[in-house]
Design a protein around this motif. Structure first.
Motif, PDB file in Angstrom:
ATOM      1  N   LEU A  51     100.989 107.417  38.946  1.00 24.65           N
ATOM      2  CA  LEU A  51     102.258 107.619  39.633  1.00 24.65           C
ATOM      3  C   LEU A  51     103.220 106.625  38.996  1.00 24.65           C
ATOM      4  O   LEU A  51     102.862 105.461  38.811  1.00 24.65           O
ATOM      5  CB  LEU A  51     102.100 107.347  41.128  1.00 24.65           C
ATOM      6  CG  LEU A  51     101.070 108.262  41.783  1.00 24.65           C
ATOM      7  CD1 LEU A  51      99.943 107.452  42.350  1.00 24.65           C
ATOM      8  CD2 LEU A  51     101.724 109.095  42.828  1.00 24.65           C
ATOM      9  N   VAL A  67      95.771 105.030  40.315  1.00 25.92           N
ATOM     10  CA  VAL A  67      94.885 105.102  41.474  1.00 25.92           C
ATOM     11  C   VAL A  67      93.623 105.828  41.034  1.00 25.92           C
ATOM     12  O   VAL A  67      93.699 106.938  40.487  1.00 25.92           O
ATOM     13  CB  VAL A  67      95.546 105.867  42.646  1.00 25.92           C
ATOM     14  CG1 VAL A  67      94.604 105.945  43.838  1.00 25.92           C
ATOM     15  CG2 VAL A  67      96.870 105.225  43.031  1.00 25.92           C
ATOM     16  N   CYS A  73      95.646 110.086  47.615  1.00 31.24           N
ATOM     17  CA  CYS A  73      96.910 109.365  47.800  1.00 31.24           C
ATOM     18  C   CYS A  73      98.073 110.339  47.748  1.00 31.24           C
ATOM     19  O   CYS A  73      97.956 111.441  47.231  1.00 31.24           O
ATOM     20  CB  CYS A  73      97.060 108.276  46.743  1.00 31.24           C
ATOM     21  SG  CYS A  73      97.194 108.900  45.060  1.00 31.24           S
ATOM     22  N   GLU A  74      99.172 109.890  48.314  1.00 30.68           N
ATOM     23  CA  GLU A  74     100.396 110.681  48.256  1.00 30.68           C
ATOM     24  C   GLU A  74     101.574 109.778  47.975  1.00 30.68           C
ATOM     25  O   GLU A  74     101.679 108.679  48.506  1.00 30.68           O
ATOM     26  CB  GLU A  74     100.604 111.485  49.533  1.00 30.68           C
ATOM     27  CG  GLU A  74     100.810 110.655  50.775  1.00 30.68           C
ATOM     28  CD  GLU A  74     100.943 111.486  52.038  1.00 30.68           C
ATOM     29  OE1 GLU A  74     101.957 111.305  52.737  1.00 30.68           O
ATOM     30  OE2 GLU A  74     100.042 112.292  52.317  1.00 30.68           O
ATOM     31  N   ASP A  75     102.446 110.261  47.115  1.00 31.38           N
ATOM     32  CA  ASP A  75     103.669 109.558  46.765  1.00 31.38           C
ATOM     33  C   ASP A  75     104.593 109.592  47.976  1.00 31.38           C
ATOM     34  O   ASP A  75     104.776 110.644  48.593  1.00 31.38           O
ATOM     35  CB  ASP A  75     104.312 110.255  45.563  1.00 31.38           C
ATOM     36  CG  ASP A  75     105.434 109.471  44.933  1.00 31.38           C
ATOM     37  OD1 ASP A  75     105.632 108.306  45.293  1.00 31.38           O
ATOM     38  OD2 ASP A  75     106.118 110.036  44.067  1.00 31.38           O
ATOM     39  N   GLN A  77     108.324 109.209  49.178  1.00 27.39           N
ATOM     40  CA  GLN A  77     109.694 109.187  48.672  1.00 27.39           C
ATOM     41  C   GLN A  77     110.562 108.308  49.561  1.00 27.39           C
ATOM     42  O   GLN A  77     110.537 108.430  50.777  1.00 27.39           O
ATOM     43  CB  GLN A  77     110.271 110.604  48.625  1.00 27.39           C
ATOM     44  CG  GLN A  77     109.553 111.512  47.654  1.00 27.39           C
ATOM     45  CD  GLN A  77     109.651 111.021  46.220  1.00 27.39           C
ATOM     46  OE1 GLN A  77     110.724 110.622  45.769  1.00 27.39           O
ATOM     47  NE2 GLN A  77     108.537 111.038  45.522  1.00 27.39           N
ATOM     48  N   LEU A  88     107.924 101.787  43.878  1.00 29.59           N
ATOM     49  CA  LEU A  88     107.083 102.969  43.986  1.00 29.59           C
ATOM     50  C   LEU A  88     106.199 102.759  45.201  1.00 29.59           C
ATOM     51  O   LEU A  88     105.560 101.708  45.329  1.00 29.59           O
ATOM     52  CB  LEU A  88     106.239 103.112  42.722  1.00 29.59           C
ATOM     53  CG  LEU A  88     105.184 104.203  42.687  1.00 29.59           C
ATOM     54  CD1 LEU A  88     105.845 105.576  42.675  1.00 29.59           C
ATOM     55  CD2 LEU A  88     104.323 104.041  41.447  1.00 29.59           C
ATOM     56  N   TRP A  89     106.177 103.730  46.097  1.00 26.86           N
ATOM     57  CA  TRP A  89     105.403 103.621  47.335  1.00 26.86           C
ATOM     58  C   TRP A  89     104.402 104.757  47.412  1.00 26.86           C
ATOM     59  O   TRP A  89     104.752 105.924  47.200  1.00 26.86           O
ATOM     60  CB  TRP A  89     106.334 103.633  48.551  1.00 26.86           C
ATOM     61  CG  TRP A  89     107.202 102.422  48.571  1.00 26.86           C
ATOM     62  CD1 TRP A  89     108.445 102.306  48.019  1.00 26.86           C
ATOM     63  CD2 TRP A  89     106.877 101.152  49.106  1.00 26.86           C
ATOM     64  NE1 TRP A  89     108.916 101.031  48.200  1.00 26.86           N
ATOM     65  CE2 TRP A  89     107.966 100.296  48.868  1.00 26.86           C
ATOM     66  CE3 TRP A  89     105.763 100.643  49.778  1.00 26.86           C
ATOM     67  CZ2 TRP A  89     107.987  98.971  49.275  1.00 26.86           C
ATOM     68  CZ3 TRP A  89     105.776  99.321  50.194  1.00 26.86           C
ATOM     69  CH2 TRP A  89     106.884  98.503  49.931  1.00 26.86           C
ATOM     70  N   VAL A  90     103.158 104.400  47.709  1.00 27.90           N
ATOM     71  CA  VAL A  90     102.074 105.365  47.743  1.00 27.90           C
ATOM     72  C   VAL A  90     101.218 105.103  48.976  1.00 27.90           C
ATOM     73  O   VAL A  90     100.878 103.954  49.266  1.00 27.90           O
ATOM     74  CB  VAL A  90     101.201 105.251  46.472  1.00 27.90           C
ATOM     75  CG1 VAL A  90     100.028 106.202  46.517  1.00 27.90           C
ATOM     76  CG2 VAL A  90     102.044 105.477  45.228  1.00 27.90           C
ATOM     77  N   LYS A  91     100.879 106.181  49.696  1.00 30.89           N
ATOM     78  CA  LYS A  91      99.977 106.048  50.837  1.00 30.89           C
ATOM     79  C   LYS A  91      98.568 106.399  50.356  1.00 30.89           C
ATOM     80  O   LYS A  91      98.324 107.501  49.869  1.00 30.89           O
ATOM     81  CB  LYS A  91     100.387 106.955  51.982  1.00 30.89           C
ATOM     82  CG  LYS A  91      99.502 106.775  53.218  1.00 30.89           C
ATOM     83  CD  LYS A  91      99.970 107.626  54.372  1.00 30.89           C
ATOM     84  CE  LYS A  91     101.126 106.898  55.033  1.00 30.89           C
ATOM     85  NZ  LYS A  91     101.487 107.428  56.345  1.00 30.89           N
ATOM     86  N   ILE A  92      97.652 105.433  50.480  1.00 32.04           N
ATOM     87  CA  ILE A  92      96.251 105.639  50.127  1.00 32.04           C
ATOM     88  C   ILE A  92      95.534 106.040  51.415  1.00 32.04           C
ATOM     89  O   ILE A  92      95.538 105.284  52.390  1.00 32.04           O
ATOM     90  CB  ILE A  92      95.609 104.358  49.549  1.00 32.04           C
ATOM     91  CG1 ILE A  92      96.484 103.722  48.460  1.00 32.04           C
ATOM     92  CG2 ILE A  92      94.189 104.628  49.085  1.00 32.04           C
ATOM     93  CD1 ILE A  92      96.613 104.494  47.204  1.00 32.04           C
TER      94      ILE A  92
END
Length: 157
Positions: A51, A67, A73-75, A77, A88-92
């Motif tokens: 990402l 990752v 995971c999801e980006d 926004q 950059l923010w990502v939910k694991i």
């Protein structure tokens, strides 16, 4: 030598992927990627999802997160109305009964304005509410003393 410094060293030697594979890291956050769409670089690493947040206005800067594929995971926004905050923010996704983790990779260029500092702080505050959060990056605040939790400049608090 930090991972970032080792990656920079290995990048010159052409062995970044080997370094990462040997380290068996789950997450790898990189700042100052300097990546853009004008190059056909092979920046993918086997076994990892990439990402990235490239700097839009000029070269340099930019953030990325690798990752390991075993994680979902999801980006996330973050809309800041055209802000040039580099994050950059990502939910694991947590497996089983484990809770999700919000992961942020941030780059704060030297001399960034106080307005953009406040936008970055707002992002961190909003995205960390009510969940486990990890924020890593290069914040370019050289006057922070992590041993005493103090800073010489008010803007470093």
């Amino acid at each position: 030598m930090s991972l970032h410094e080792r990656v920079e060293y290995e990048k010159e030697a052409g062995g970044t992927e080997v370094l990462i594979q040997e380290g068996n890291y789950d997450l790898i956050g990189i700042t100052e990627t300097w990546w853009d769409n004008n190059h056909n670089w092979n920046i993918g690493i086997e076994g990892y999802k990439l990402l990235k947040g490239d700097r839009q206005i000029r070269k340099e800067g930019g953030v990325a997160l690798y990752v390991k594929y075993m994680y979902t995971c999801e980006d996330v926004q973050v809309s800041e109305h055209g802000s040039s905050v580099e994050s950059l923010w990502v939910k694991i996704k947590g497996a089983g009964n484990n809770s999700d983790i919000m992961m942020g990779v941030c780059y704060r260029p030297p001399g960034q304005t106080q307005d953009l500092d406040e936008v970055l702080l707002d992002q961190i505050t909003k995205l960390s509410k009510g969940q486990k959060t990890v924020v890593k990056g290069d914040f370019n605040h050289p006057d922070i003393c992590w041993n005493t939790n103090s800073a010489k400049s008010e803007r470093s608090y």
